[in-house]
Write a protein that holds these residues in place. Structure first.
Motif, mmCIF file in Angstrom:
data_model
loop_
_atom_site.group_PDB
_atom_site.id
_atom_site.type_symbol
_atom_site.label_atom_id
_atom_site.label_comp_id
_atom_site.label_asym_id
_atom_site.label_seq_id
_atom_site.Cartn_x
_atom_site.Cartn_y
_atom_site.Cartn_z
ATOM 1 N N TYR A 39 37.415 45.553 38.042
ATOM 2 C CA TYR A 39 38.721 44.973 38.402
ATOM 3 C C TYR A 39 39.216 44.038 37.310
ATOM 4 O O TYR A 39 38.392 43.425 36.636
ATOM 5 C CB TYR A 39 38.603 44.260 39.749
ATOM 6 C CG TYR A 39 38.466 45.291 40.843
ATOM 7 C CD1 TYR A 39 39.591 45.802 41.482
ATOM 8 C CD2 TYR A 39 37.221 45.822 41.153
ATOM 9 C CE1 TYR A 39 39.467 46.806 42.439
ATOM 10 C CE2 TYR A 39 37.090 46.824 42.093
ATOM 11 C CZ TYR A 39 38.216 47.304 42.740
ATOM 12 O OH TYR A 39 38.094 48.307 43.658
ATOM 13 N N PRO A 40 40.529 43.936 37.075
ATOM 14 C CA PRO A 40 41.601 44.604 37.825
ATOM 15 C C PRO A 40 41.651 46.093 37.517
ATOM 16 O O PRO A 40 41.331 46.508 36.409
ATOM 17 C CB PRO A 40 42.861 43.917 37.291
ATOM 18 C CG PRO A 40 42.496 43.498 35.909
ATOM 19 C CD PRO A 40 41.043 43.125 35.969
ATOM 20 N N LYS A 41 42.061 46.880 38.518
ATOM 21 C CA LYS A 41 42.314 48.298 38.242
ATOM 22 C C LYS A 41 43.384 48.838 39.173
ATOM 23 O O LYS A 41 43.584 48.305 40.267
ATOM 24 C CB LYS A 41 41.034 49.112 38.336
ATOM 25 C CG LYS A 41 40.526 49.427 39.708
ATOM 26 C CD LYS A 41 39.342 50.394 39.578
ATOM 27 C CE LYS A 41 38.502 50.416 40.824
ATOM 28 N NZ LYS A 41 37.142 50.858 40.569
ATOM 29 N N VAL A 43 48.208 47.458 40.843
ATOM 30 C CA VAL A 43 46.977 47.022 40.204
ATOM 31 C C VAL A 43 46.308 46.042 41.156
ATOM 32 O O VAL A 43 46.929 45.072 41.584
ATOM 33 C CB VAL A 43 47.258 46.342 38.854
ATOM 34 C CG1 VAL A 43 45.964 45.815 38.248
ATOM 35 C CG2 VAL A 43 47.936 47.319 37.897
ATOM 36 N N LEU A 91 43.204 43.412 42.415
ATOM 37 C CA LEU A 91 42.086 42.541 42.063
ATOM 38 C C LEU A 91 40.963 42.807 43.067
ATOM 39 O O LEU A 91 41.196 43.395 44.123
ATOM 40 C CB LEU A 91 42.495 41.069 42.155
ATOM 41 C CG LEU A 91 43.525 40.602 41.135
ATOM 42 C CD1 LEU A 91 43.927 39.156 41.419
ATOM 43 C CD2 LEU A 91 42.971 40.726 39.720
ATOM 44 N N ASP A 114 41.803 42.047 46.539
ATOM 45 C CA ASP A 114 42.693 42.976 47.253
ATOM 46 C C ASP A 114 41.873 44.084 47.914
ATOM 47 O O ASP A 114 42.159 44.515 49.027
ATOM 48 C CB ASP A 114 43.704 43.613 46.292
ATOM 49 C CG ASP A 114 44.611 42.572 45.647
ATOM 50 O OD1 ASP A 114 44.973 41.604 46.343
ATOM 51 O OD2 ASP A 114 44.939 42.723 44.453
ATOM 52 N N TYR A 158 37.131 46.497 32.917
ATOM 53 C CA TYR A 158 38.286 46.539 33.819
ATOM 54 C C TYR A 158 39.017 47.874 33.713
ATOM 55 O O TYR A 158 39.018 48.511 32.667
ATOM 56 C CB TYR A 158 39.226 45.360 33.547
ATOM 57 C CG TYR A 158 40.204 45.561 32.406
ATOM 58 C CD1 TYR A 158 39.864 45.201 31.112
ATOM 59 C CD2 TYR A 158 41.467 46.103 32.639
ATOM 60 C CE1 TYR A 158 40.750 45.385 30.072
ATOM 61 C CE2 TYR A 158 42.361 46.285 31.600
ATOM 62 C CZ TYR A 158 41.998 45.929 30.310
ATOM 63 O OH TYR A 158 42.864 46.118 29.287
#
Lengths: 382, 247
Positions: free
Chosen positions: B189-191, B199, B201, B204, B244
């Protein structure tokens, strides 16, 4: 996020409701338009249409044509299906896992022709309570084919098997089927870790239910049952193929998660005296296969959730299934079928929901991976 | 002034130790509020700028709250703050880490691996050649910090394994599908998550999993449970390279 994003499941049910509402009062023209639209949507997503059993039949056809090429050796080919690791809570608490096992029952009931029997692979309940076990029994009661039951640790450790045995009988038994000797084992006994710690039955159950809970002991078949197995197999000729069911894999894959049977080598030593042996196990919730000497092993899928591949110890012959989509309850889960062939080997079909089914032919395992390699995953575990 | 600073540091340490003793569960570590640096209020129409030491500050005359300083003004103010700090700490050697060739740092022969940070068993003040604050901590300080961090991670471990703490309405906890947090891949992450159309985190994804398989209520990013879950998940991937965007 809650407001803007709906789960796949929610969207699926909304879509379905919309289609059903529209279908209720539409003329033929609209009907055709609707069904074309839903088919289009399904194909655009690259999803398997709702009738997954159609694809299974294709897979079976490929197997069937081989039946003629191997000489019959006294056993007739037959097919059986499995459902495993449903981990049920009672309906009032949790519909998610109920929905999944019901889906598997529908799959199996839709098989035509019907399988000779359905093996239930253990972990019917999540925490072994009478209500959970009874709920499971009621759902499995809807299967058209006869059901053979196996016990898992989630069924056992609340009352050490009392309720399960009341409902389903002894956890260890054997029978003969079309020339094959079938044995069902209780492979999830554990040495007493609870008395010294003064655990209540519920605490004991909760401890065993935690895959990464290091407090519990390792699974074992145990001295008494290995004796029973020796005696049982003494009555069977060495050339009779064996089909062994165990909840845990009868080999050592990953100790910390009990993907493991402590006395696996001793059990294998008994089994390998027979010429053709297939072991089918639950517990690991993933596509998993192995070959040790003349013994072929297949792991079954779960209906409830897929488990990650362990960080080490994965058998070399296993071809991983793709990582699961966390946004789709059913992805990485499923049920399956086995075909006992006339040459006494066993093929398996992993009926992965919302994906193409994967057939693993026995030839792949017995050739040490030289032929019939199943398709490689695009997203392997890391 | 030097003694005052030393006393402040000492009070800080006492507080930390007190916390370590009083917070074996790590719950307090999971709380999000941080101590505020209180500065004297400015006279009308001015802004107070403070240094990171939590003590030194200066008032910028004529700068209204909300107004930007010019580059020249900013340089003057920071110069003034640093001069004040140097005056208060004549014994400290301020290192411009990037280009101070003179300072015997990272690979000095006595301390090849750890640079100027005092390691376990070393008396920081005799080994440290820079006299900076960080190097003046002792082995037991590192132990206290580690204990604090472990307690925090351990609280996350409990939340991760408890349907009740997660607020699950269907008796499900994370470990049922992620033993030892396997397959949570915090290092990726982020992705972009196609299914969220954004995108994402790590938090999320945690929220998504709380809302869906767990059927609980999403957590505020500063909720102690969210912070603890993040801590536990990250701790399980110690040593894995950050990557990431990976799927």
């Amino acid at each position: 996020m809650a407001a803007r994003h709906k789960s796949v499941e929610t969207r699926f049910y909304e879509d379905r409701d919309r289609v059903l509402r529209a279908l209720r009062n539409c003329d033929r023209r609209t009907f055709l338009k609707l069904s074309a639209a839903t088919m289009g949507a399904v194909m655009a997503k690259g999803l398997v249409p709702p009738h997954t059993f159609q694809l299974i039949e294709v897979a079976n056809a490929a197997v069937d044509k081989n039946w003629g090429t191997h000489g019959a050796q006294g056993s007739a080919p037959f097919r059986f299906a499995y459902i495993s690791d449903a981990h049920l809570y009672e309906r009032t608490l949790n519909q998610r896992f109920i929905r999944a096992i019901v889906k598997a029952v529908d799959d199996v009931n839709a098989l035509d022709p019907q399988p000779d029997f359905v093996l239930y692979g253990g972990d019917l309940a999540q925490l072994g309570s009478p209500g959970q076990l009874e709920t499971g029994r009621q759902i499995l009661g809807n299967l058209k084919a006869p059901v053979k039951m196996m016990v898992g640790e989630h069924d056992w450790f609340l009352d050490l098997g009392e309720k399960w045995q009341e409902l389903f009988g002894p956890p260890t038994y054997s029978f003969d089927w079309k020339g094959v000797h079938v044995v069902v084992l209780q492979s999830v006994y554990e040495k007493d870790f609870w008395t010294a710690r003064k655990m209540t039955p519920a605490e004991r159950m909760q401890t065993v239910a935690g895959l990464d809970n290091a407090v519990q002991s390792r699974f074992e078949v145990g001295d008494a049952q290995r004796e029973w197995l020796k005696n049982d197999l003494a009555k069977v000729s060495k050339s009779t193929p064996l089909l062994i069911f165990s909840h845990s894999p009868l080999y050592k894959y990953y100790r910390p998660w009990n993907f493991w049977t402590e006395d696996a080598e001793q059990v294998q030593a008994i089994l390998k005296q027979h010429e053709k042996v297939t072991v089918i196990h639950g517990h690991t919730h993933q596509m998993l296969f192995n070959q040790i000497g003349n013994i072929s092993f297949y792991g079954m899928l779960s209906t409830a959730w897929p488990w990650p591949y362990a960080p080490e110890g994965l058998p070399k012959l296993t071809v991983q299934m793709n990582r699961a989509d966390p946004f789709d309850q059913f992805d990485g889960c499923g049920d399956g079928e086995f075909t006992a062939r006339t040459d006494q080997l066993v093929d398996t079909v992993y009926n992965l929901w919302d994906r193409n089914p994967v057939t693993v032919r026995a030839d792949y395992l017995v050739s040490g991976g030289k032929v019939d390699r199943p398709p490689a995953p695009q997203f392997a575990s890391y | 002034m030097v003694t005052v600073t030393a006393a402040l540091v000492a009070i800080g340490l006492v507080t930390l130790r007190y916390l370590a003793a009083a917070d074996p569960t790590g719950v307090a570590q999971a709380q999000s509020s941080l101590p505020a640096h209180s500065v004297p209020s400015a006279s009308r129409g001015a802004v107070v700028v403070e240094l990171c030491d939590g003590v030194t500050h200066t008032e910028v005359k004529g700068l209204k709250p909300g107004q930007q300083m010019t580059r020249a003004q900013a340089l003057a103010v920071t110069g003034q703050l640093m001069a004040e700090w140097r005056r208060k700490h004549p014994d400290r050697h301020w290192v411009l880490a990037q280009n101070d060739q003179a300072s015997p740092s990272a690979s000095s022969p006595e301390n090849p691996a750890r640079g100027n940070i005092a390691g376990p068993g070393e008396t920081a003040n005799t080994k440290s050649q820079q006299g900076d604050t960080y190097a003046s901590f002792h082995e037991r300080d590192f132990k206290v910090w580690q204990a604090q961090t472990d307690a925090f991670v351990n609280y996350g471990n409990q939340v991760f394994h408890s349907a009740k703490l997660l607020g699950s309405t269907i008796g499900v906890s994370c470990d049922m599908c992620h033993p030892n947090a396997a397959n949570t891949h915090p290092e990726t992450y982020p992705k972009y998550q196609e299914q969220l159309q954004r995108v994402a985190l790590l938090r999320d994804m945690i929220d998504w999993c709380i809302e869906n398989p767990i059927k609980g209520k999403t957590l505020d990013p500063n909720d102690p449970k969210m912070r603890a879950l993040e801590a536990y998940i990250l701790a399980q991937r110690k040593g894995v390279a950050l990557d990431y965007g990976k799927h």
